[in-house]
Design an enzyme around this catalytic site. Structure first.
Site, PDB file in Angstrom:
ATOM      1  N   ASP A 303       0.794  -1.284   0.075  1.00 55.64           N
ATOM      2  CA  ASP A 303       0.267   0.025   0.421  1.00 55.64           C
ATOM      3  C   ASP A 303       1.010   1.387  -0.084  1.00 55.64           C
ATOM      4  OD1 ASP A 303      -1.787   1.693   0.325  1.00 55.64           O
ATOM      5  OD2 ASP A 303      -3.361   1.247   1.939  1.00 55.64           O
TER       6      ASP A 303
HETATM    7  C1  BGC Z   1      -5.056   3.278   0.453  1.00 48.64           C
HETATM    8  C2  BGC Z   1      -5.159   1.864  -0.218  1.00 48.64           C
HETATM    9  C3  BGC Z   1      -5.174   3.152  -1.868  1.00 48.64           C
HETATM   10  C4  BGC Z   1      -3.527   3.224  -2.399  1.00 48.64           C
HETATM   11  C5  BGC Z   1      -3.234   3.973  -3.758  1.00 48.64           C
HETATM   12  C6  BGC Z   1      -3.686   4.120  -0.041  1.00 48.64           C
HETATM   13  O1  BGC Z   1      -3.921   5.430   0.903  1.00 48.64           O
HETATM   14  O2  BGC Z   1      -5.459   2.799   1.976  1.00 48.64           O
HETATM   15  O3  BGC Z   1      -7.033   1.454  -0.472  1.00 48.64           O
HETATM   16  O4  BGC Z   1      -5.594   1.401  -3.404  1.00 48.64           O
HETATM   17  O5  BGC Z   1      -3.545   4.339  -1.620  1.00 48.64           O
HETATM   18  O6  BGC Z   1      -4.061   4.815  -3.551  1.00 48.64           O
END
Ligand code: BGC
Length: 772
Positions: A303
């Site tokens: 993530d």
């Molecule tokens: C979130 C994810 C997301 C990623 C990309 C993160 O902050 O937790 O769910 O897919 O950002 O945008």
């Protein structure tokens, strides 16, 4: 009953069949490509950057991609993936075609390997203007209709590809078990099986039927966030979870197992830690559980900047290089390191120093290439946007409306609903007249805020009620409004008196209350009670004596125990998407029928945040004697609760075997009859209870569900095939076991007792998960 003398321990060192049968030709291509790659190219493929760093806003505030910068990032750093929308705001199909088109052109020119572009197209095409948004996943959970999940995913895949995007960061199966957590509306509810069945359906919808050869109308999925993200001890986003081995294996891991076996191409990892172990640092969870035990051959992406978090937040690494060493050796294949390329430099050093073996790099790159080959990106890096005439069409909108109608839950009705036409309605509350709370977070922008200019064509609750009941019959006086320039929970100075005065001219009051949109850390919460202003609004309106219908529009069950008794009817519309207002008007008026059920337990008290599958000992009857150990599970509404305008009667619950062993499949059937006078859909839920077990059993567990439609007077027999093995649990030694003894199988109010005649304990998890 547990009898050690008949225990059979299965010693087989079983290996699970790979979810997707390997395609020999495709694997040969992967090996050929890999053999030609330099170390620079390999580490470059393992990096994912944020598009934002490759451009800037011009004088007219339009974001422009800087081609020179893109050139450097791809030619010098060989970057394998890019994500996100500039400024986290939806772009047009044409912009995506242009940007991703250019990225692919340069990737093929300089590396000969296509980029894989990823977007948070979570409940529809979040970041593409003019596309279709569906109700949020929590609503899809409430619909208990897996077919809707599949159709929605299919449409999102199609519209993503129209915008040239081949990869979505979805489905989300974090389990919504803690209402304090700001992302509980992003998954399908609190139950593992609901999430598992929905994720299987969505993966089919997104990826199509052949995950080895995904066509230009389908996309790769990234099931997230692996695992335990939704269970922070503090309730705050990205903070540690503490989970028992039973909760992990039986619940939190279950939908990810289903996703792996359904062939999800990739998974995104939980930013936080479970029992002190950051998921990004866990060889056990990433490599052993997924890649070895399940033989899952997909790719693991971090993530947001989460390798960095291993040193900056989690303190399990001393610096970034140490963090990369730990994460890559644990099994991370791609690092979402949005703003910098030093990942490539540091990883290369680690390989040269022998701290990350070349075999691990090759494994990671093989997995990345496999995703790109499966998506056919080598042959067709761009879709070109041709052949996508259905983008944003009426048929897709109709599906979104259907999903909204099937997912708004009727929780209370003393007969006031359906609401006849011709009445004067006071519509009040902060959710009455804005699209933002209907579509929620991850809609046009990250937080779902500042998107009013992109949603003008959709109907707010007010507009939908005007269309249904006539503008002259709706008095809009909100009483409480959100401060759109503040944080999601901030409200303007209330004007409750105005709403009370307006009530004098109304026959009935509809109070649209709840929450404004949010996600992630900005959605953190300090008090689960619904805002005081909003509860005061309802209390003051109740004094007028006019009947009140509460419409809850919220991402998590906010406590309303003090105002619920003041209402004649309560409808929880959750976060129903762009057609949620229209769906509500159809349902309130009786033009459509309710059929949703709560996908989570709605709590009544702050100190009683239960889920339906609590341990039996959490609820104890009154004991005689000096001490009263009385303990009650106190809830507002239970999981699986939801009313309809018609009535259903359940009869003849039958199981084909009175006794069974682990290899049996139980056939469970029940007759369901529509005994009311209008057509309706009914979700039929099959539960089991293990009456005595070697560790305290759960009160009950959902094992399967389906949804049927019945005309007035019509009866259908619903049949479930329940593998007896599904009744197993994880014992005190951490192993799956099915223990001899009695179980109750329950549907509706009916119960059938069945007996397991032989205990079986699986020697390891791989053998339990093995499929024939
Ligand atoms: C979130 C994810 C997301 C990623 C990309 C993160 O902050 O937790 O769910 O897919 O950002 O945008």
């Amino acid at each position: 009953m547990v009898m050690a003398c008949v225990t059979t321990v299965v010693m087989a060192q079983g290996v699970v069949k790979p979810a997707i049968p390997r395609d020999a030709a495709l694997e040969a291509k992967i090996e050929k490509t890999l053999a030609k790659m330099t170390l620079d190219e390999k580490v470059g493929q393992m990096l994912e950057l944020n598009l934002d760093i490759m451009g800037k806003y011009d004088a007219s505030r339009k974001w422009q991609l800087n081609e020179t910068m893109l050139d450097t990032l791809i030619s010098k750093w060989k970057v394998g993936s890019i994500l996100n929308a500039p400024g986290t705001r939806a772009a047009t199909v044409q912009q995506w075609q242009e940007w991703i088109g250019l990225i692919q052109e340069k990737s093929m020119k300089y590396i000969g390997i296509p980029d894989i572009y990823g977007l948070d197209h979570n409940h529809g095409v979040t970041y593409t203007q003019g596309g279709t948004l569906f109700p949020q996943p929590i609503n899809i959970g409430a619909s208990f209709n897996a077919e809707l999940a599949r159709t929605g995913a299919e449409i999102t895949a199609y519209e993503s590809r129209a915008a040239d995007c081949p990869w979505v960061y979805n489905p989300v199966v974090d389990l919504s078990r803690d209402p304090r957590w700001p992302r509980m509306w992003e998954s399908f509810g609190e139950d593992a099986i609901v999430n598992a069945k929905m994720v299987e359906a969505e993966i089919k919808g997104y990826q199509g039927d052949d995950p080895n050869h995904i066509d230009r109308f389908h996309v790769g999925t990234s099931t997230k966030h692996y695992f335990g993200y939704g269970a922070p001890w503090s309730g705050k986003d990205r903070t540690p979870a503490y989970l028992s081995p039973q909760m992990i294996r039986e619940k939190y891991f279950e939908p990810f197992k289903a996703a792996a076996l359904a062939g999800t191409l990739t998974m995104m990892v939980n930013s936080g830690s479970v029992n002190g172990v950051p998921l990004h640092a866990s060889y056990e969870y990433l490599t052993k559980w997924l890649k070895e035990d399940l033989q899952w051959d997909g790719m693991l992406v971090t993530d947001w900047a989460d390798i960095n978090s291993l040193f900056s937040r989690e303190h399990v690494a001393k610096d970034k290089k140490d963090a990369i060493r730990i994460a890559i050796n644990a099994g991370i294949d791609m690092s979402m390191d949005p703003y910098s390329v030093d990942f490539c430099v540091l990883l290369k050093e680690l390989v040269n120093e022998g701290k990350v073996p070349m075999s691990r790099i090759d494994d990671a790159v093989r997995r990345i290439l496999r995703v790109k080959y499966r998506l056919n990106l080598f042959d067709q890096p761009n879709t070109g946007g041709k052949g996508y005439e259905k983008f944003g069409c009426e048929a897709f909108a109709a599906k979104s409306l259907q999903a909204a109608e099937e997912s708004e839950v009727l929780l209370k009705n003393d007969g006031i609903l359906p609401l006849a036409k011709g009445k004067k309605i006071l519509l009040t509350g902060p959710n009455a007249n804005q699209m933002r709370c209907l579509h929620g977070g991850w809609s046009y922008t990250w937080q779902g805020s500042n998107a009013a200019d992109l949603t003008e064509q959709y109907n707010t609750i007010y507009e939908a009620l005007c269309n249904k009941y006539g503008k002259d019959n709706i008095i809009l006086e909100q009483g409480v409004t959100y401060n759109e320039r503040g944080q999601y929970f901030q409200e303007n100075v209330p004007q409750i008196d105005k709403a009370v005065a307006a009530a004098a001219n109304a026959d009935v009051i509809i109070a649209a209350i709840g929450e404004n949109s949010y996600t992630e850390t900005p959605g953190n919460l300090t008090d689960l009670w619904l805002s005081e202003n909003q509860r005061n609004l309802v209390k003051e309106l109740a004094k007028t004596g006019k009947p009140i219908i509460l419409v809850l529009n919220e991402g998590r069950p906010r406590l309303i125990a003090d105002i619920e008794p003041l209402a004649k009817a309560v409808v929880d519309i959750l976060i129903p998407g762009n057609y949620g207002g229209d769906a509500l008007a159809n349902l309130l008026s009786g033009d459509a029928n309710f059929s949703a059920k709560l996908p989570y337990t709605y709590p009544r008290e702050i100190n009683s945040l239960n889920t339906y599958d609590y341990k039996v000992s959490e609820e104890v009857g009154t004991m005689s004697g000096a001490y009263n150990y009385d303990a009650k599970v106190s809830l507002q509404w239970p999981f699986g609760y939801g009313m309809s305008y018609t009535t259903f009667e359940y009869a003849n619950l039958k199981v084909n075997k009175a006794s069974f062993t682990a290899d049996d499949i139980l056939t469970v059937s029940v007759d369901v009859k529509n005994t009311g006078n209008r057509a309706g859909k009914e979700a039929v839920l099959l539960y089991s209870s293990d009456l005595v077990a070697s560790i305290v059993p759960d009160n009950k567990r959902l094992r399967d569900f389906t949804k049927i439609e019945l005309q007035p007077g019509e009866q259908k027999t619903v049949t479930f095939q329940l593998p007896a093995k599904n009744l197993a649990f994880v014992n005190a030694d951490g192993l799956w076991t099915l223990e001899e003894g009695d179980f109750n199988l329950k549907i509706g109010r009916l119960t059938q007792k069945v007996q397991c005649t032989q205990t079986k304990t699986w020697a390891n998890h791989a053998s339990f998960y093995r499929r024939n």
